[in-house]
Motif scaffolding. Sequence first.
Motif, short mmCIF file in Angstrom:
data_model
loop_
_atom_site.label_atom_id
_atom_site.label_comp_id
_atom_site.label_asym_id
_atom_site.label_seq_id
_atom_site.Cartn_x
_atom_site.Cartn_y
_atom_site.Cartn_z
N ILE A 170 45.00 36.32 47.06
CA ILE A 170 45.33 37.50 45.89
C ILE A 170 46.48 36.44 44.56
N GLU B 36 48.65 30.95 41.47
CA GLU B 36 48.37 30.67 40.39
C GLU B 36 48.28 30.10 38.46
N ARG B 37 49.19 29.79 38.94
CA ARG B 37 49.43 28.58 37.34
C ARG B 37 48.26 28.06 37.28
N ILE C 153 43.46 40.65 28.79
CA ILE C 153 43.90 39.19 28.60
C ILE C 153 42.36 38.77 28.59
N LEU D 105 45.71 30.43 36.28
CA LEU D 105 45.43 30.58 34.79
C LEU D 105 45.32 29.81 34.23
N TYR E 209 39.80 35.75 28.55
CA TYR E 209 39.69 34.80 30.36
C TYR E 209 38.56 34.06 29.31
N LEU F 141 38.52 45.17 48.50
CA LEU F 141 38.73 45.25 47.57
C LEU F 141 37.63 44.62 46.22
N GLY F 142 36.71 44.16 47.15
CA GLY F 142 35.05 44.14 46.21
C GLY F 142 34.34 44.50 46.61
N LEU G 114 40.49 37.04 36.93
CA LEU G 114 41.74 36.52 38.24
C LEU G 114 41.09 36.95 39.41
N PRO G 115 41.21 36.65 40.97
CA PRO G 115 40.45 36.93 42.40
C PRO G 115 40.80 38.64 42.15
N PHE G 116 40.09 38.82 42.34
CA PHE G 116 39.54 40.41 42.54
C PHE G 116 39.99 41.58 41.02
N TYR G 117 40.22 41.23 40.21
CA TYR G 117 40.06 41.41 39.44
C TYR G 117 38.71 41.86 38.29
N LEU G 118 38.07 42.66 39.33
CA LEU G 118 36.54 43.23 39.50
C LEU G 118 36.42 44.16 37.97
N PHE G 119 37.13 44.05 37.59
CA PHE G 119 37.97 45.21 35.83
C PHE G 119 37.27 44.14 34.93
N GLU G 120 37.27 43.31 35.55
CA GLU G 120 37.64 42.75 33.65
C GLU G 120 36.46 40.83 33.66
#
Lengths: 448, 313
Positions: free
Chosen positions: B288, B226-227, B8, B230, B10, B312-313, B34-40
Motif C-alpha cells: 500500500i 510513499e515519498r 490529486i 508521490l 498526477y 483491492l483491485g 498511488l497503489p490501488f487508488y483505482l478510482f482515480e
Amino acid sequence: MSPTGIEIYKFLPRTNCGECGVPTCLAFAMSLAGGRAELSSCPYVSEETKLKLEEASAPPVRTVSIGTGIYSFKIGGETVMHRHEKRFEHQSGIALLLSDNLTETEQNTKLTAFNSFQYKRVGAILKPDMLALRADSGSSEKYLKLVKLAAEKCQASLMLICANTTVLDESLKICAERKPLLYAATAENSNEMAELAKKYNCPLVAKAKNLTDLAELTIKLQSLGIKDIVLDSSPASFKQTLADNIAIRRAAILKKFRPLGFPVINFPCLITSDHMKESLFASILTAKYAGILVLSDFRGETLFPLLVARMNLYTDPQRPLATTEGIYEINNPDANSPVMLTCNFSLTYFIVAGEMETSRVPCYLLIKDTEGLSVMTAWAAGKFGADTIGKFVKNSGIAGKVNHRKLIIPGYASMESGGLEEELSGWEIMVGPREAAHIPAYLKQFKP
Amino acid sequence: MAFETPKINYSGSIREITLGDGPKSVTVGGETALPFYLFEGDMPRKPKIAMEIQDTPPLDWPADALKPFGDAVNNPVSWAKKCVDTYEAKIICLQLESTDPNGLDRSAEEAAKIVREVANAVDVPLIVWGTANHEKDTEVLRKISEICPDKKLILGPVEEGDYKKIAAQAMAYKHTIIASSPIDINLAKQLNILLGNLGVPANEIIMDPTVSSIGYGIEYAYSVIERIRLAALTQQDERLQYPIICNIGREAWKTKEAKIPETESPELGNTEKRAIMIEAMSAAILLIAGADILVMRHPESMRLVGELMAELG
Ligand code: B12
Ligand code: SF4
C-alpha cells in the motif's frame, strides 16, 4: 489546521484600539496564530466570532473521545494525508465483535480472552480497545444480558450496535457512564438516535449508503446538536472501503469539507470470513485512515502483528525514540557479570534488554548515545565507531563495577572490534551474536 | 449535490519494466496513481511476488519456513523447480547466502555455477541477490552476468559503493539492475542518476529502497516508499519513476516473533500462522506504500497477499 494570522484578522474588529496590548488588530491576529496570545485579550470580539474562530482552528478531522478509564481512546484529530508530512495523531481503535446470539459460555470465553490480550513491547502496552456488542437475536433480554456481562467483565470501551432505540435506551441505563459509542444513526432514525446520544452524552456513528447521503446525515445530526460523530459509509468490499476512507480523509483535509470531517469506522469482519485476510486488510486500513476497526475474532497470531503494525505506523516520524545513555543493570548483576554494549535507539534497547532479561543471567548493559539510531545505522552514520565507543566506555564507570575486562559488542559491529581493543587497552572485545534472539544462548555459555 | 472524491493531480507515471525474457517474462510498473487508488488512476497490473530460495541449505530459517519445501531446500535447482511447479511462482529470487564473506565465503565461480544451473532449470525470471558486501558482490555479480549471457537476469543489490563495475558488466550482458539504497529518497535518486550517467538504460532499473519488517522499523520503509511514489507521480521526478522491489521475506522471518513457540507465549497464538502473518502483513503494508515486487518466503503468506491484491483491485 490552525488558521493563519490573515484568516484570523478578518474576524477582528479592525479598529486598532490597542487594548489587547499590541498596537494593531493585525499584530494581535499574528500573535494569536503563533499561539502567543489569547483571544480573550480583545474585549471586542463577539460570542459569534469566538465560535467561528474556534471552528476555524479545530483540526479538519474532529477528535472524538470514546470510553472512559484505561481503555478509553481518541480517534480523529488528523491533519495530514501521509505520515511523513507530520505524523498520524490517533491510532485506529481495534474492536472485537460480539453477538448476543452467542451462548453465555461463548461470551464469557471471549470476554476473558479479550482481557488477556495485552502485550508489552518497547516500553508500551499494546492492547485492543473496544467491544462491539451487536443485537442479532431480536430478544431485548439477551442483548441487555450481553451488555451487562461485557460491562462487568471488561473495562474495554464499548460500542452498542442496536437498531431498536428502546432497547438501546435500556442498554444505556446499564453502561452510559462508560461513554459507549452508539451505532448507528441513519436517515430514518436520526432524530431518536441524536436524542439518545445527547441524553447520555455519547458519541454516535452516522451511517449512510454513500458519501453524499453521509454528508447530509452529519449536517442533520450537527443541527440536532451532535458533535461527536463517527462515519460509516457502509462499503460492501475491501476496494470500496479503501476508496471511501481516502475520499473522506481528502474531503476533510484537502477541501476542509466539514460534513465529512470526522473519524471513520470500518468493519473488515463484515467483508470476509477468512480470519487471516481480515487482519491483513485491517493492517492496510490502519495506514489508510480507519478510526476504528471491528474484527470478528481475536487470536494472538493475527492480533499481535496488527497491534505492532499499528504502533509502527502511528509513531512520530519526526522523533526517533531514544533511551538515555548509561549503565543498565539487568537481573541484579555483580562484579563478575558480563558487560554488553548497544546503541540508544529505543527499539534496539528494548529488544536487547528483553533478551538479556529472558536469559536470567545477571549482566550489565551499556547504552551509548547514538542519537536514537540503530546499531548499523549509527555505525554507517559514524556514531558507533571504536573511537567514540572507547571514550564512552572509559567514562561510563563500568570499570569500577566489574572485576573482569571483557566487553561484548553487537555482532553487526564486529568490524570495530580491532579498533576497540586499541582504544580500550586492557579490555578484551568479544563479538556477540548478530541477532538479539541469540543472546540468551550466548550468555549461558559465556564465562567472564 | 452529489459528493465527489477530491482528486490529486498526477503528472507522472511509473516506468513499465520487463523482467526476464521469453514467454514467461513478467512486466511490472505502469501505475499512474498511488497503489490501488483505482478510482482515480490506472494500475495496469498487480504487483508481483517473487519466491525466495537460497543457494545453500538455510541454517537460520525457522522450521515453519522450510516445511513447504521438504528436501528441495538442499538443492537450489530442485527448490526453484518446486517453487515453480508446486507453488506456481512467477518469479524466483535466488539469495546468494553462500557467498557471504562472514559465512561460507564461496567463490564467484561456484556461485555462478549454481546460478547457471537454476537459470537452466526454470523459465521464469530469475532475480539474483548478493550479500551487500561491495567487494564480494562485485566479483560474484560480474561473474554471473558473464556466465548467463543468454538469460536476462535481475541482479542486485547494486549500491553506490559498487555500482560502477557491476552495472557496467550487467549492461554489457543486458541484465536488469536492482539499485539499492538505505531508506533515503535522495540517496535513491542519486544512485539512479549515477546509473543513468553510466549509461544504464532506464528500462533496466528496479529500485530497492531497503526494507524491514513490522516491529523492526517498517515505518521508515513505508514512508520512504510513499515519498518516492508521490515524487514520481505528482512531481514528475523522472529519476524516481522506477518500479520498487522489497526483499521482505527474510526480514519477516528473522524476527524473534516469527519463532517464539506457542507453548512459551500462548498469548501470541499459533507460531506458524503468526510467522506467516508477520510476513504477509509486512508485505501488505509495503504494497500500500508502493511496492511493485515483493520477495517472499512462504507459499501461504504469498497466497494471502495474492488474494488481498485481488480484492483491492
Ligand atoms: C530504519 C533504518 C534507518 C532509519 C533510522 C532508524 C533508526 N532509528 O536507527 C533511517 C531512515 C533514519 C536510516 C538512516 C540511515 N541509514 Co539505515 N537502516 C534502517 C534499517 C531499514 C533498519 C534498522 C533498524 O531499525 N533495525 C532494527 C534494530 C532493532 O536493529 P539493531 O539496532 O541492529 O539491533 C539488532 C541487532 O544489532 C542486535 N543487537 C543490538 N545491540 C546488540 C548488542 C549486543 C551485545 C548483541 C549481542 C546484539 C545486539 O539486536 C537487535 C535485534 O536483533 C536498516 C536495514 C535493515 N533492514 O536492517 C538500514 C541500514 C542500517 N541503514 C544503513 C545506512 C547506510 C543508513 C544511512 C547512513 C544512509 C545515509 N547515508 O543517509 C543513514 C544514517 C542516519 C543518519 N545519517 O543520521 C545501512 C547500513 C549499512 C552498513 N552496514 O554500513 C543499512 C543496513 C541499510 C543498507 N542495507 O544499506 N536508516
Ligand atoms: S483589542 Fe481587539 S480591536 Fe483593539 S487592537 Fe486589539 S484586536 Fe484590535
